[in-house]
Design a protein around this motif. Structure first.
Motif, mmCIF file in Angstrom:
data_model
loop_
_atom_site.group_PDB
_atom_site.id
_atom_site.type_symbol
_atom_site.label_atom_id
_atom_site.label_comp_id
_atom_site.label_asym_id
_atom_site.label_seq_id
_atom_site.Cartn_x
_atom_site.Cartn_y
_atom_site.Cartn_z
ATOM 1 N N ASN A 175 0.847 -1.195 0.000
ATOM 2 C CA ASN A 175 0.000 0.000 0.000
ATOM 3 C C ASN A 175 0.884 1.247 0.000
ATOM 4 O OD1 ASN A 175 -2.065 1.873 0.244
ATOM 5 N ND2 ASN A 175 -2.228 1.623 2.472
ATOM 6 N N GLN A 176 0.910 1.963 -1.108
ATOM 7 C CA GLN A 176 1.700 3.183 -1.223
ATOM 8 C C GLN A 176 0.860 4.437 -1.000
ATOM 9 O OE1 GLN A 176 3.516 2.890 -5.114
ATOM 10 N NE2 GLN A 176 5.061 1.421 -4.421
ATOM 11 N N ASP A 177 -0.420 4.239 -0.782
ATOM 12 C CA ASP A 177 -1.326 5.370 -0.597
ATOM 13 C C ASP A 177 -1.337 5.788 0.876
ATOM 14 O OD1 ASP A 177 -3.297 7.279 -1.127
ATOM 15 O OD2 ASP A 177 -4.894 5.867 -0.592
ATOM 16 N N THR A 178 -1.093 7.054 1.153
ATOM 17 C CA THR A 178 -1.097 7.567 2.524
ATOM 18 C C THR A 178 -2.480 8.048 2.958
ATOM 19 O OG1 THR A 178 -0.422 9.762 1.729
ATOM 20 C CG2 THR A 178 1.325 8.229 2.396
ATOM 21 N N GLY A 179 -3.437 8.005 2.037
ATOM 22 C CA GLY A 179 -4.786 8.457 2.351
ATOM 23 C C GLY A 179 -5.636 7.366 2.971
ATOM 24 N N ALA A 229 -5.703 2.635 3.081
ATOM 25 C CA ALA A 229 -5.729 1.953 4.371
ATOM 26 C C ALA A 229 -6.977 1.102 4.520
ATOM 27 C CB ALA A 229 -5.625 2.976 5.503
ATOM 28 N N SER A 243 -6.724 -2.039 2.210
ATOM 29 C CA SER A 243 -5.751 -2.976 2.775
ATOM 30 C C SER A 243 -6.333 -3.695 3.985
ATOM 31 C CB SER A 243 -4.467 -2.231 3.166
ATOM 32 O OG SER A 243 -3.857 -1.643 2.041
ATOM 33 N N SER A 257 0.136 5.493 -4.908
ATOM 34 C CA SER A 257 0.202 6.577 -3.933
ATOM 35 C C SER A 257 -0.900 7.617 -4.124
ATOM 36 C CB SER A 257 1.575 7.264 -4.009
ATOM 37 O OG SER A 257 1.807 7.758 -5.322
ATOM 38 N N ASP A 258 -1.429 7.733 -5.332
ATOM 39 C CA ASP A 258 -2.478 8.727 -5.597
ATOM 40 C C ASP A 258 -3.875 8.123 -5.572
ATOM 41 O OD1 ASP A 258 -2.193 7.155 -7.821
ATOM 42 O OD2 ASP A 258 -2.016 8.815 -9.254
ATOM 43 N N THR A 297 -6.194 7.685 -3.108
ATOM 44 C CA THR A 297 -7.228 8.488 -2.445
ATOM 45 C C THR A 297 -7.522 9.767 -3.222
ATOM 46 O OG1 THR A 297 -6.603 7.620 -0.270
ATOM 47 C CG2 THR A 297 -7.855 9.673 -0.312
ATOM 48 N N ASP A 298 -6.472 10.417 -3.704
ATOM 49 C CA ASP A 298 -6.664 11.663 -4.457
ATOM 50 C C ASP A 298 -7.469 11.427 -5.731
ATOM 51 O OD1 ASP A 298 -5.214 12.985 -2.529
ATOM 52 O OD2 ASP A 298 -3.311 12.866 -3.640
#
Length: 362
Positions: free
Chosen positions: A54-58, A62, A65, A103-104, A106-107
């Motif tokens: 999971n590279q998404d920080t939003g 999470a 995952s 990583s993008d 959520t955006d």
């Protein structure tokens, strides 16, 4: 009518006198039934090892995952970690595929834009690769259903860990060459030897000054030549028909010669055990079928239940097929080269000694 009954009884008595024929002919179907039952009775016997990075920080990454890990899906083990660590595990054969949440994520979801979810897989194993892709696709379909909007928010982008993608023919052609030299040893050796023994040909040779070792050397040499002709035919068909050649001749030639020699010697061992053509063929089938199905030549050994894995690692065809795939199409090694040749060398010593010891003139 009496003559028919008499002949029937004679055939029955002849069959019952040959204990090995009775054993293998009557029990062989049961053995095969149990074999297939162990493989296919439990559809969950194969567990997919899926990596999740999971590279998404939003919050969306999470949430996805957490849902995947807590879902406890049957026949799937999810390994959470960094993409670099999971790629190493994939190259070592510890997992079958990697699902990477971008990583993008959520955006893109917030702006109603679809995201590309990367799936890494190993092309050297078409069977587990196809199964992994099917499972990942199903998982992402469920996630897409849970997200609002009619457009698919998660789209799959596949990436191979190999620079050159292996096709199904790249997997199966070396495996079929291994099976061809197996059949040369079992069916092309055992039955003709028993036929010549029953026809008293070896008995006539036995009264000459020719030793059994020389007879075996001459016959094995001829069958080795047949094996080379088989390999040549396979290579011609593979090269002109499917663009499959040999990338490493210094690995291909010793693997082919050693494998052919081992299987031919096994054929002589089977001929020494069997008393008649019927019993020898029954014994040969009992040896051929499990070796063919468990060696990874037809189906990936990863698909087999754990109970069969020790047998897989003990079969000579397992290592011959692995060496042939490395030599012909550059597939990653399932076993180190030194280990493969060591196991095959041990097999050669054992079956060569047994071939001489079990030799029968009549």
């Amino acid at each position: 009518m009496k003559s028919i009954i008499s002949l029937y009884k004679a055939q029955a008595l002849e069959f019952m006198r040959d204990r090995s024929s009775v054993l293998f002919v009557l029990l062989l179907p049961v053995i095969f039934g149990v074999f297939f039952g162990l493989i296919f009775a439990d559809s969950g016997s194969f567990t997919l090892q899926l990596g999740l990075a999971n590279q998404d920080t939003g919050p969306l990454g999470a949430t996805i995952s957490k849902d995947l890990v807590s879902s406890k899906i049957d026949a799937i083990n999810i390994h959470v970690g960094a993409e670099e660590e999971l790629l190493k595990a994939l190259e070592n054969g510890e997992i079958h595929a990697i699902l990477v949440l971008p990583s993008d994520l959520t955006d893109n979801y917030t702006s109603k834009q679809p995201s590309n979810v990367v799936v890494h897989f190993d092309t050297s194993n078409p069977t587990s690769k196809d199964l992994a892709m099917g499972v990942v696709t199903s998982l992402l379909d469920e996630v897409n259903l849970g997200l609002s909007g009619s457009e698919r928010m998660l789209k799959i982008t596949t990436q191979s860990i190999q620079s050159e993608i292996l096709r199904s023919i790249d997997f199966y052609l070396p495996g079929m060459l291994g099976i061809a030299i197996l059949w040369l040893g079992i069916f092309g050796t055992a039955q003709p030897v028993v036929t010549q023994r029953i026809s008293q040909i070896y008995r006539r040779l036995g009264i000459t000054a020719i030793s059994r070792t020389r007879i075996l050397a001459a016959e094995i040499g001829w069958r080795m030549s047949i094996g080379m002709m088989q390999a040549t035919t396979f290579l011609l068909v593979g090269y002109f028909g499917y663009d499959v050649g040999v990338q490493s001749w210094h690995l291909f030639i010793p693997a082919l010669l050693l494998g052919t020699l081992i299987f031919v010697c096994i054929g002589y061992v089977l001929a020494g055990i069997g008393r008649t053509i019927e019993s020898t063929m029954a014994i040969s089938q009992a040896v051929n079928f499990p070796m063919m199905m468990l060696s990874g030549s037809i189906m990936s050994a990863d698909m087999l239940p754990d109970i069969f894995q020790p047998i897989v690692k003990a079969l000579p065809l397992t290592y011959v097929t692995d060496l042939l795939r490395q030599a012909m199409v550059g597939a990653p090694a399932n076993y180190p080269i030194w280990l493969s040749f060591s196991v095959l060398g041990g097999w050669l010593v054992v079956v060569a000694v047994l071939a001489v010891v079990l030799w029968k003139w009549e």
